[in-house]
Design a protein around this motif. Sequence first.
Motif, PDB file in Angstrom:
ATOM      1  N   GLU A 252       0.819  -1.215   0.000  1.00 46.98           N
ATOM      2  CA  GLU A 252       0.000   0.000   0.000  1.00 46.98           C
ATOM      3  C   GLU A 252       0.855   1.268   0.000  1.00 46.98           C
ATOM      4  O   GLU A 252       0.538   2.260   0.651  1.00 46.98           O
ATOM      5  N   ASP A 253       1.957   1.236  -0.730  1.00 48.51           N
ATOM      6  CA  ASP A 253       2.803   2.413  -0.869  1.00 48.51           C
ATOM      7  C   ASP A 253       2.051   3.537  -1.580  1.00 48.51           C
ATOM      8  O   ASP A 253       2.272   4.722  -1.294  1.00 48.51           O
ATOM      9  N   ASP A 254       1.145   3.179  -2.502  1.00 53.79           N
ATOM     10  CA  ASP A 254       0.346   4.176  -3.219  1.00 53.79           C
ATOM     11  C   ASP A 254      -0.417   5.056  -2.240  1.00 53.79           C
ATOM     12  O   ASP A 254      -0.462   6.275  -2.375  1.00 53.79           O
ATOM     13  N   TYR A 255      -1.059   4.396  -1.284  1.00 57.93           N
ATOM     14  CA  TYR A 255      -1.905   5.108  -0.338  1.00 57.93           C
ATOM     15  C   TYR A 255      -1.121   6.174   0.399  1.00 57.93           C
ATOM     16  O   TYR A 255      -1.544   7.327   0.493  1.00 57.93           O
ATOM     17  N   PHE A 256       0.024   5.787   0.924  1.00 58.16           N
ATOM     18  CA  PHE A 256       0.757   6.746   1.747  1.00 58.16           C
ATOM     19  C   PHE A 256       1.399   7.843   0.909  1.00 58.16           C
ATOM     20  O   PHE A 256       1.470   8.997   1.318  1.00 58.16           O
ATOM     21  N   PHE A 257       1.853   7.501  -0.291  1.00 51.76           N
ATOM     22  CA  PHE A 257       2.383   8.524  -1.191  1.00 51.76           C
ATOM     23  C   PHE A 257       1.290   9.554  -1.492  1.00 51.76           C
ATOM     24  O   PHE A 257       1.530  10.765  -1.450  1.00 51.76           O
ATOM     25  N   ALA A 258       0.071   9.071  -1.762  1.00 50.70           N
ATOM     26  CA  ALA A 258      -1.038   9.973  -2.062  1.00 50.70           C
ATOM     27  C   ALA A 258      -1.376  10.849  -0.865  1.00 50.70           C
ATOM     28  O   ALA A 258      -1.622  12.054  -1.015  1.00 50.70           O
ATOM     29  N   CYS A 259      -1.384  10.266   0.328  1.00 52.19           N
ATOM     30  CA  CYS A 259      -1.683  11.047   1.525  1.00 52.19           C
ATOM     31  C   CYS A 259      -0.650  12.148   1.742  1.00 52.19           C
ATOM     32  O   CYS A 259      -0.993  13.297   2.016  1.00 52.19           O
ATOM     33  N   GLU A 260       0.628  11.789   1.614  1.00 53.64           N
ATOM     34  CA  GLU A 260       1.676  12.789   1.833  1.00 53.64           C
ATOM     35  C   GLU A 260       1.630  13.872   0.764  1.00 53.64           C
ATOM     36  O   GLU A 260       1.843  15.061   1.049  1.00 53.64           O
TER      37      GLU A 260
ATOM     38  N   CYS B 269      -0.819   7.433  11.859  1.00 59.03           N
ATOM     39  CA  CYS B 269      -0.925   8.061  13.179  1.00 59.03           C
ATOM     40  C   CYS B 269       0.323   8.876  13.494  1.00 59.03           C
ATOM     41  O   CYS B 269       0.244  10.012  13.957  1.00 59.03           O
ATOM     42  N   GLU B 270       1.485   8.286  13.207  1.00 56.15           N
ATOM     43  CA  GLU B 270       2.757   8.949  13.528  1.00 56.15           C
ATOM     44  C   GLU B 270       2.966  10.220  12.716  1.00 56.15           C
ATOM     45  O   GLU B 270       3.316  11.273  13.255  1.00 56.15           O
ATOM     46  N   VAL B 271       2.743  10.128  11.410  1.00 62.06           N
ATOM     47  CA  VAL B 271       3.080  11.237  10.512  1.00 62.06           C
ATOM     48  C   VAL B 271       2.013  12.318  10.482  1.00 62.06           C
ATOM     49  O   VAL B 271       2.330  13.498  10.351  1.00 62.06           O
ATOM     50  N   PHE B 272       0.740  11.926  10.628  1.00 60.02           N
ATOM     51  CA  PHE B 272      -0.340  12.905  10.508  1.00 60.02           C
ATOM     52  C   PHE B 272      -1.055  13.184  11.823  1.00 60.02           C
ATOM     53  O   PHE B 272      -1.100  14.314  12.288  1.00 60.02           O
TER      54      PHE B 272
ATOM     55  N   ARG C   6      -0.851  17.246  12.145  1.00 64.62           N
ATOM     56  CA  ARG C   6      -1.068  17.691  10.765  1.00 64.62           C
ATOM     57  C   ARG C   6      -2.521  17.536  10.327  1.00 64.62           C
ATOM     58  O   ARG C   6      -2.890  18.004   9.250  1.00 64.62           O
ATOM     59  N   VAL C   7      -3.336  16.893  11.160  1.00 70.70           N
ATOM     60  CA  VAL C   7      -4.755  16.766  10.847  1.00 70.70           C
ATOM     61  C   VAL C   7      -5.482  17.978  11.431  1.00 70.70           C
ATOM     62  O   VAL C   7      -5.370  18.241  12.628  1.00 70.70           O
ATOM     63  N   PRO C   8      -6.211  18.744  10.610  1.00 72.86           N
ATOM     64  CA  PRO C   8      -6.961  19.891  11.140  1.00 72.86           C
ATOM     65  C   PRO C   8      -7.849  19.442  12.300  1.00 72.86           C
ATOM     66  O   PRO C   8      -8.504  18.393  12.208  1.00 72.86           O
ATOM     67  N   PRO C   9      -7.877  20.183  13.390  1.00 71.98           N
ATOM     68  CA  PRO C   9      -8.667  19.773  14.567  1.00 71.98           C
ATOM     69  C   PRO C   9     -10.105  19.389  14.243  1.00 71.98           C
ATOM     70  O   PRO C   9     -10.631  18.414  14.783  1.00 71.98           O
ATOM     71  N   LYS C  10     -10.748  20.122  13.339  1.00 71.61           N
ATOM     72  CA  LYS C  10     -12.150  19.837  13.030  1.00 71.61           C
ATOM     73  C   LYS C  10     -12.321  18.518  12.277  1.00 71.61           C
ATOM     74  O   LYS C  10     -13.437  17.988  12.193  1.00 71.61           O
ATOM     75  N   LEU C  11     -11.228  17.983  11.737  1.00 71.24           N
ATOM     76  CA  LEU C  11     -11.302  16.733  10.984  1.00 71.24           C
ATOM     77  C   LEU C  11     -10.687  15.555  11.741  1.00 71.24           C
ATOM     78  O   LEU C  11     -10.681  14.434  11.242  1.00 71.24           O
ATOM     79  N   ARG C  12     -10.187  15.796  12.928  1.00 70.41           N
ATOM     80  CA  ARG C  12      -9.471  14.747  13.661  1.00 70.41           C
ATOM     81  C   ARG C  12     -10.369  13.539  13.934  1.00 70.41           C
ATOM     82  O   ARG C  12      -9.977  12.394  13.694  1.00 70.41           O
ATOM     83  N   ALA C  13     -11.571  13.780  14.438  1.00 72.09           N
ATOM     84  CA  ALA C  13     -12.480  12.665  14.751  1.00 72.09           C
ATOM     85  C   ALA C  13     -12.835  11.886  13.487  1.00 72.09           C
ATOM     86  O   ALA C  13     -12.901  10.649  13.494  1.00 72.09           O
ATOM     87  N   GLU C  14     -13.045  12.601  12.400  1.00 69.35           N
ATOM     88  CA  GLU C  14     -13.367  11.947  11.129  1.00 69.35           C
ATOM     89  C   GLU C  14     -12.203  11.090  10.647  1.00 69.35           C
ATOM     90  O   GLU C  14     -12.393   9.990  10.106  1.00 69.35           O
TER      91      GLU C  14
END
Length: 332
Positions: free
Chosen positions: A184-192, A238-241, A246-254
């Motif tokens: 799943e390298d695609d997934y993390f590359f896309a997220c970053e 979890c570690e990187v975001f 790096r996750v906006p507070p309003k989106l953290r729960a989501e």
Amino acid sequence: MKIGVVIPAHDAERYVADCLDSLLAQTQGDFVAYVMDDGSHDGTRAAIEAYARRDARIRLWHQENRGLVRTMNVLLERLDYDIEAVTFLDIDDFIHPEMFAVLQDALVRSGADVAECRMVRVPESAHPDIWAGKSSPSSEYEEVDVARYWLKRTAPSGWINKQNKLYRRAAIGNLRFRETLSYEDDYFFACELNAQIRRKVLLKAELYAYRRNPSSATSVIPFRKYVGATLERIRLSCEVFLNAGRVPPKLRAEYVDDLSKDAYRMCLRKNLKKNRNASERRALFLSAGNALTRLAHDEGFSPTGLNPIQSLIWKAACRGWYVPARLLAWLT
């Protein structure tokens, strides 16, 4: 806009013609294909060499097998200085003849960093003629909320992956695929990437054909490794975001909800599809439960994004209570 096409190739002799024919049929012909034969044991290298002799836009290198992720990083380092945009093409897939032209037009008109088209899953026997006789694809697009988009495991196009996009080279910059990820390298590359860009547009047109290849890396990965790789990616998320703020507070729960849904789907639901042997299915189900328990202990993870039935199955797995496949299928 000159496009660099990154194409890793390994033991895909029977797909080379479809892939490269669709590439050379592009109406936007200002591109260079950077192809690496990653230690193939069949006729992949010879098949690509034949195309490279016919068209100078196809450049081929060969190396001993280093794996998909390292191969893509090697090719990214070989891009010429005048490459302005980058796309990825798997050697067992093929693309619409107007894919480059439509995506480039969307990039230019929108000023976005990334333009993404929809993917269409095709059977192993499919060929590029699936688009023959059809009208030109729509160039209509919509701009997305990037901050929300990169949180999601499942994009409107169906997947978060590398292939169905045209990236401005400057948007990628020094970002590379994480070689420590076993899957799943695609997934993390896309997220970053999505976490660092300004604008992204989605096109409604289906321009990338994703072939159902039973011998591909995603089809033959052992389920135990599949579970481990999923947990590896979630820990890294979890570690990187999440834990890095790096996750906006309003989106953290989501975001936490989305990761818990992902963990459930990949670690528990996949038992039904990937394994047919009952005893092995039981062992792997309980193994997934142990892994989820460790994730809860180490990362404070809980099934907050699941419905009540899914939550019960999650808890049963973590407590070592096996849910038979038939019951699991009926419940979910």
